[in-house]
Design a protein around this motif. Structure first.
Motif, short mmCIF file in Angstrom:
data_model
loop_
_atom_site.label_atom_id
_atom_site.label_comp_id
_atom_site.label_asym_id
_atom_site.label_seq_id
_atom_site.Cartn_x
_atom_site.Cartn_y
_atom_site.Cartn_z
N MET A 1 4.40 -10.19 7.25
CA MET A 1 5.20 -10.62 6.08
C MET A 1 5.10 -12.12 5.90
SD MET A 1 6.85 -8.75 4.03
CE MET A 1 8.29 -9.43 3.26
N PRO A 2 4.87 -12.57 4.69
CA PRO A 2 4.90 -14.02 4.50
C PRO A 2 6.34 -14.50 4.64
CG PRO A 2 4.74 -12.89 2.39
CD PRO A 2 4.71 -11.84 3.45
N ASP A 3 6.45 -15.72 5.03
CA ASP A 3 7.80 -16.27 5.18
C ASP A 3 8.27 -16.79 3.83
OD1 ASP A 3 9.14 -19.09 7.01
OD2 ASP A 3 10.11 -17.39 6.08
N ILE A 4 8.74 -15.89 2.99
CA ILE A 4 9.14 -16.28 1.64
C ILE A 4 10.53 -16.88 1.68
CG2 ILE A 4 9.66 -15.44 -0.68
CD1 ILE A 4 6.70 -15.37 0.15
N TYR A 174 6.53 -19.74 -2.38
CA TYR A 174 5.70 -18.66 -1.84
C TYR A 174 4.50 -19.29 -1.12
CZ TYR A 174 8.14 -16.32 -5.72
OH TYR A 174 9.07 -15.86 -6.61
N CYS A 177 -0.46 -16.34 1.78
CA CYS A 177 -0.24 -15.21 2.68
C CYS A 177 -1.60 -14.63 3.07
CB CYS A 177 0.60 -14.18 1.93
SG CYS A 177 0.63 -12.59 2.74
N GLU A 179 -2.55 -11.77 4.01
CA GLU A 179 -2.84 -10.42 3.53
C GLU A 179 -1.95 -10.09 2.32
OE1 GLU A 179 -4.11 -7.72 7.15
OE2 GLU A 179 -2.12 -8.58 7.43
N PRO A 180 -2.24 -10.73 1.20
CA PRO A 180 -1.34 -10.59 0.06
C PRO A 180 -1.23 -9.15 -0.45
CG PRO A 180 -3.30 -11.83 -0.55
CD PRO A 180 -3.37 -11.64 0.92
N THR A 183 1.76 -7.01 0.97
CA THR A 183 3.15 -7.41 0.86
C THR A 183 3.49 -7.87 -0.55
OG1 THR A 183 4.84 -8.79 1.88
CG2 THR A 183 2.65 -9.76 1.71
N GLY A 185 5.90 -11.08 -2.84
CA GLY A 185 6.69 -12.32 -2.75
C GLY A 185 8.15 -12.07 -3.07
N VAL A 262 2.06 -12.56 -4.05
CA VAL A 262 1.56 -13.75 -3.37
C VAL A 262 0.03 -13.74 -3.32
CG1 VAL A 262 3.59 -14.31 -1.98
CG2 VAL A 262 2.05 -12.52 -1.18
N ALA A 264 -3.70 -15.50 -1.16
CA ALA A 264 -4.13 -15.93 0.17
C ALA A 264 -4.40 -17.43 0.27
CB ALA A 264 -5.38 -15.16 0.57
#
Ligand code: AKG
Ligand code: FE2
Length: 327
Positions: A1-4, A174, A177, A179-180, A183, A185, A262, A264
């Motif tokens: 998970m991106p750190d949104i 955002y 990421c 691996e957009p 996941t 945003g 999001v 990459a």
């Protein structure tokens, strides 16, 4: 998970902050004087005045002498044997007796904490910030006027709400990421409140549910606008009418379902400014001229207060929705 970092904040007087996800920057409009604000007020704006029974009676510097547990992580970081066991026991005890605790010697360096505290303060001091928020207010009011006029109805019904509209200013950050495709945003949602003005950096990400599918909206920062014989560069903002707008207009103007995806490679920033009705007792009900046999009333009228309570029920007391009533 991106750190949104997704601040969700309610900018009632002073800017009480509620975070839906971890927040990087929460900025409320300077409606109230704060020690580092450039704007000083001698009275609180009418729209923030609470009914007497809702006013807090404990002042900001009135503290109770409580024996709040303090968890010291130093022995753990120093590698002391049995430190973790002690901490586990202390945390267990704090969780069941207090539901919260302080932490010292936590390893987050002081300079970093201080920057996190002070950098937003610098932002609030900027003239550009104050100018920006008043421009946003003007633009919102202009669009209220335009939308109401377009509906062909008398505007007094809306004025009780639009005249008292306050602002909620939110930044969304955002980061790229890896691996957009795995996941998202910002999950699909409709904004609440009256009207949203959204401005994004020149990076795609905003998608709107249109004609049964998700449609990417091209960012149009610095687009050109031909005005009389001149071409002017203009930054683009998007305006959407949101949930109360839907209720007031009996669903003639409702905010769209939207989300943010999001990518990459490049970070993306968006900031939105939603107009908020801050008079808790105002009943939000459709304009009578917009309700008829062909368009029966779609929503039950509610007060802003009731709406916020429902929202808080979900945000803060979410488990109450899942609590067995027979327990
Ligand atoms: O980042 C975006 O483009 C969308 C932001 C948004 O929907 C919001 O802040 O409510
Ligand atoms: Fe939104």
């Amino acid at each position: 998970m991106p750190d949104i970092h997704r601040p969700r904040l309610h900018s009632n007087a002073g800017g009480a902050i509620t975070c839906e996800h971890s927040s990087l920057q929460n900025f409320s409009e300077p409606e109230m004087a704060t020690p580092w604000s450039t704007v000083q007020f001698s009275t609180v704006s009418e729209k923030f005045v609470l009914p007497e029974h809702q006013r807090p009676t404990v002042k900001h510097d009135e503290y109770r002498d409580l024996d709040i547990p303090v968890i010291d992580l130093a022995p753990y970081f120093e590698g002391q044997r049995a430190a973790l066991q002690t901490i586990i026991a202390q945390v267990k005890d704090s969780c069941s007796n207090w539901k919260f605790f302080h932490v010292v010697n936590h390893g987050v360096d002081e300079a970093r904490l201080s920057r996190i505290e002070h950098q937003p303060q610098q932002f609030f001091k900027l003239d550009s910030y104050n100018e920006y928020t008043s421009k946003m207010q003007e633009l919102s009011e202009l669009f209220f006027h335009i939308i109401i006029t377009g509906l062909g109805v008398d505007s007094t019904h809306f004025e009780r709400i639009t005249k008292n509209a306050g602002g909620l200013f939110r930044w969304n950050y955002y980061p790229p990421c890896p691996e957009p495709h795995k996941t998202i945003g910002l999950k699909p949602h409709t904004d609440f409140n009256l009207l949203t003005i959204l401005h994004t950096s020149n990076v795609g990400g905003l998608q709107i549910w249109l004609e049964g599918k998700w449609s990417g909206i091209r960012p149009r920062c610095q687009s050109s606008l031909k005005l009389q014989h001149e071409t002017i560069k203009c930054s683009w903002v998007q305006i959407t009418v949101t949930i109360h707008g839907g209720l007031l207009t009996n669903a003639r103007c409702e905010g769209p379902l939207h989300r943010a995806v999001v990518n990459a490679t490049v970070p993306r920033i968006s900031h939105s400014r939603t107009s908020t009705c801050h008079v808790p007792t105002t009943v939000i009900v459709a304009h009578p001229a917009l309700v008829n046999e062909n368009n029966p009333s779609k929503y039950i009228p509610f007060t802003f207060d009731a709406y916020m309570k429902a929202k808080q029920m979900q945000l803060f007391n979410t488990l109450e929705l899942f609590t067995r009533k027979d327990s």
